[in-house]
Scaffold this active site. Structure first.
Site, PDB file in Angstrom:
ATOM      1  N   GLU A  51       0.832  -1.206   0.000  1.00 10.58           N
ATOM      2  CA  GLU A  51       0.000   0.000   0.000  1.00 10.58           C
ATOM      3  C   GLU A  51       0.867   1.258   0.000  1.00 10.58           C
ATOM      4  O   GLU A  51       0.354   2.371  -0.063  1.00 10.58           O
ATOM      5  CB  GLU A  51      -0.921  -0.030   1.230  1.00 10.58           C
ATOM      6  CG  GLU A  51      -2.019   0.981   1.248  1.00 10.58           C
ATOM      7  CD  GLU A  51      -3.037   0.790   0.128  1.00 10.58           C
ATOM      8  OE1 GLU A  51      -3.157  -0.314  -0.419  1.00 10.58           O
ATOM      9  OE2 GLU A  51      -3.704   1.793  -0.208  1.00 10.58           O
ATOM     10  N   GLU A  73       4.020   2.236   4.348  1.00 10.51           N
ATOM     11  CA  GLU A  73       2.776   1.586   3.935  1.00 10.51           C
ATOM     12  C   GLU A  73       1.744   2.637   3.513  1.00 10.51           C
ATOM     13  O   GLU A  73       0.576   2.332   3.320  1.00 10.51           O
ATOM     14  CB  GLU A  73       2.233   0.699   5.057  1.00 10.51           C
ATOM     15  CG  GLU A  73       3.274  -0.241   5.632  1.00 10.51           C
ATOM     16  CD  GLU A  73       2.690  -1.346   6.481  1.00 10.51           C
ATOM     17  OE1 GLU A  73       1.721  -1.977   6.052  1.00 10.51           O
ATOM     18  OE2 GLU A  73       3.203  -1.573   7.599  1.00 10.51           O
ATOM     19  N   GLY A 122      -0.396   2.060   7.063  1.00  6.15           N
ATOM     20  CA  GLY A 122      -1.125   1.634   5.873  1.00  6.15           C
ATOM     21  C   GLY A 122      -2.153   2.654   5.411  1.00  6.15           C
ATOM     22  O   GLY A 122      -3.028   3.067   6.158  1.00  6.15           O
ATOM     23  N   ALA A 139      -3.924   6.811  14.210  1.00 10.70           N
ATOM     24  CA  ALA A 139      -4.570   6.155  13.068  1.00 10.70           C
ATOM     25  C   ALA A 139      -5.914   6.819  12.797  1.00 10.70           C
ATOM     26  O   ALA A 139      -6.697   7.077  13.710  1.00 10.70           O
ATOM     27  CB  ALA A 139      -4.769   4.668  13.354  1.00 10.70           C
ATOM     28  N   LYS A 166      -3.984  26.599  15.210  1.00 11.38           N
ATOM     29  CA  LYS A 166      -4.164  25.826  13.992  1.00 11.38           C
ATOM     30  C   LYS A 166      -2.961  24.912  13.786  1.00 11.38           C
ATOM     31  O   LYS A 166      -1.839  25.242  14.192  1.00 11.38           O
ATOM     32  CB  LYS A 166      -4.329  26.758  12.792  1.00 11.38           C
ATOM     33  CG  LYS A 166      -5.647  27.538  12.867  1.00 11.38           C
ATOM     34  CD  LYS A 166      -6.130  27.948  11.496  1.00 11.38           C
ATOM     35  CE  LYS A 166      -7.566  28.472  11.576  1.00 11.38           C
ATOM     36  NZ  LYS A 166      -8.100  28.841  10.276  1.00 11.38           N
TER      37      LYS A 166
END
Lengths: 339, 339, 339
Positions: C200, C216, C233, C275, C299
């Site tokens: 990936e 990944e 990934g 994640a 920000k």
């Protein structure tokens, strides 16, 4: 479990084995029965032997139906840098050689062994990193020379991957599967009958699906997906090699991980994870009862393997919630059953 | 619409058609005019014919410019397991054969028919599951034998995919496109002139782009993307085959779906979905006016096809919002116009 | 910097160069020293020359070890539509030709130049869009004819991509890398020693990794990833070509972007992005001190390049937060140091 493989191996310039193709590996009693067919040698588990023409002749004459046909075919071989090999292994013991590891990977993809059933300790060290090309497996030291030679001759030497694992389908195509992009399923994947792996799907070695599944997401090393479960496009399962730690991730039966979602916990049967939600083991989750009332706040890891859960992020307040069709009492029992 | 195809088909060992390549399919009046060129047969819609050398000779002499050149080339063919076929179809009727379905897929990729314009009912049942290899289309029953034979001869039989659909570019490369990884665009994709499909892009059959687009995300079956719209890396569009239900997803003109985002509703013109936000049909959305005040809370499906919307998840409170540059009055009109 | 390349080029039917393979490009003093070896011509920077057999003979006899071997090999070439070329460039000047751009891309992938070190202005206009096939680079105008001819002969002409950039590994395989799917790493990628690019993973040109990394996710054009950092990934880095605007995205040392996450800011050393979290430059972030108290709301772009940050979305209230192990005073210093 004992296993026996009669294969064709590719060698590099130093006569080292780069990869082995076993057209029909044998396990259990068949494997044990056929060991000893060579005139002068019985293999011990973990032993392998490069076969002479005489050895092949002997197998072609004396071995049973399972080995005779490939042995006969191999007798006709005259290609450079190829050798026939015979290897016997005990899958409970650690792998002993490159040809041994390749046999274990074949067993997985032939559905003769399930993920986690074999001892794979130290396998990475026994797998050479290989250039997988349009002209076969090539040692990395020999690649640049081969590429220039091919150009000069007007050919293209296409390099498909530089990896320790080849794609499964150049070795094994199990029955009843579709795989839209074979570059994304490694040898050693266990692909159940009835599984479709779409273009965005991926299956690592020692991982796979039990049966019917639509796989459009990534099945990491060690992850098993149950019968009837689907992985949505681009979704992620954490692997034991990369962030999942010691928890072995899995997906139960008839579950669904939505597109671009992900899981860092084992998911039970009949569960859903909403598209776009990444559920790590540490995600705090509000557990809702059948009426939508919060019964408890917990971490996702406490919900590992529980059935019938729907995970979503509330789009009004950003809270991660799990919906159930259970009463508060039932939920309390479920959550604290094993504490 | 009528269509006529003169193609080269690959056969399996039982003389069944595995796939067909039509170099120059014809539609409309051209197709009707050329039907009947064979001395002894006019094809009815849905009929096909495997051509003899005499048939080809006749076409090479009598057919117009569109068919003469390919007919002449096919006369030279002497490959095993190939046959020339002629097929006539009415795209409003259901497909009748493998060669029929392949012609419909060619029409889409040649931009002779747009997605949803043809009757594709029952097409899956007429497409054989095929091993697409470096030595062409191979019947799955014959694959293992071919792989062993290739190994023995020192060749590699590379299996690129096990699928009912081949990659588009082995059949059709429409003008004005770039496709970074052809394994991710199926035959039957409609790729508009000016479209770039990057490595993470994907286009299924009966789906595609109207014109200029940068596609780095996934266009599911049935989804059409308007002129000037871009799909960010890894973004998702729900397909009618997998979770989108009866709603046909689409993207209007000059819109953008951000990286790793996704949509489960048709998106209008001049819309944006922020990177990482997955908008399902049931997502609750706070509609903000030009001053940032909430005018209404609604579900995303109520906003299907509306122009000029910017969807984001508020990073301070996790609420999914849609920003507009409209007044509260204008928004009320827009939201309730068709209720 | 000066660079000299002796390469093999593929020509189209009009004798235009489609692509060039330089087996051993030279830079700096070596490049300057070898310029002038041809009997009758010294190349000016930006100049190139198609070599005659006499030219090659002269190089094979007089050039040093770096050029003699390839020159000798090229003397043996007799393939159609191939030519040997010699090109000299000054990487500080704009590219002047197709062969010039190909040399710059080789320099990156051979690790002889780092991303952003060369002037690449106008390079896109000098790169032809090419069909990269199992029979080599083919001009798009000639492709349909070639495909039909191949079918007729029983071969398959596999089209791997339609792109301005070929895959890196058909030209350069740098030492110490693994690349699971070579279709996803373009020529011009800089892949550091010790990098593994999983299935990936993706690396565009003028982008890459400094050293050891597990990739990944997607490294967009212009993005550089530091030693010891991993991309999970499916994660995304915004490129300067597509939404990142003028900010050049990068990742520092020993950092991690989680699976399906993304960044629109340069990430510092020892940082983590959870994640599933997409951090754009405009994402509002609550900065927490060592005790978990909010010190400031800012920000994400204000946190660009700062070390030791952990970004997550609070799963109880949907707020994007950055965790640090700093006191409120230290955080104030960090946030306002350069304002």
């Amino acid at each position: 479990m004992f296993a026996l493989g009669l294969g064709v191996a590719t060698l590099n310039g130093d006569n080292q084995i780069l990869e082995v193709f076993y057209p029909a590996p044998l396990v259990g009693e068949k494997a044990e029965a056929l060991n000893g067919l060579l005139a002068d040698q019985t293999l011990q588990p973990g032993e392998s032997r490069r076969l002479s023409q005489e050895d092949l002749q002997s197998l072609a004459e004396n071995a049973g139906a399972d080995l005779q046909a490939p042995a006969r075919t191999m007798l006709r071989a005259d290609a450079d840098r190829k050798t026939a090999v015979l290897v016997l292994i005990d899958t409970d013991q650690k792998p002993a050689s490159t040809e041994d590891v390749y046999l274990r990977l074949h067993l997985l993809s032939h559905r003769l062994a399930k993920p986690h059933q074999q001892n794979l300790e130290g396998m990475f060290g026994m797998l050479p990193n290989v250039a997988w090309t349009s002209e076969g497996a090539i040692d990395l030291q020999e690649l640049t020379h081969r590429q220039l030679e091919a150009r000069i001759a007007g050919r293209v030497l296409r390099v498909h991957s530089i990896d320790k694992f080849p794609p499964m389908t150049d070795y094994v195509v199990p029955a009843g599967v579709r795989i839209a992009d074979t570059a994304r399923v490694r040898l050693g994947a266990y692909v159940g009958e009835g599984t479709t792996v779409m273009h965005e799907g991926f299956i690592n070695f020692n991982a796979g699906t039990e049966g019917t599944s639509m796989i459009e997401g990534r099945i990491s090393a060690g992850v098993m997906v149950g019968e009837g479960s689907d992985l949505g496009g681009g979704c992620s399962t954490m692997g034991t090699l990369s962030g999942g730690g010691n928890i072995v991730i899995s997906v139960g039966k008839n579950s669904l991980i939505g597109a671009n979602a992900g899981i860092g916990i084992p998911l039970g049967d009949d569960c859903k994870v909403e598209a776009g939600l990444y559920l790590t083991a540490g995600t705090r989750v509000a557990v809702l009862d059948e009426n939508g009332a919060v019964v408890e706040n917990t971490k996702a890891r406490e919900l590992a393997g529980k059935p019938g859960l729907l995970f979503r992020r509330n789009s009004e307040n950003g809270r991660v919630e799990v919906l159930t069709n259970k009463s508060a009492i039932q939920l309390n029992e479920m959550l604290h059953a094993h504490n």
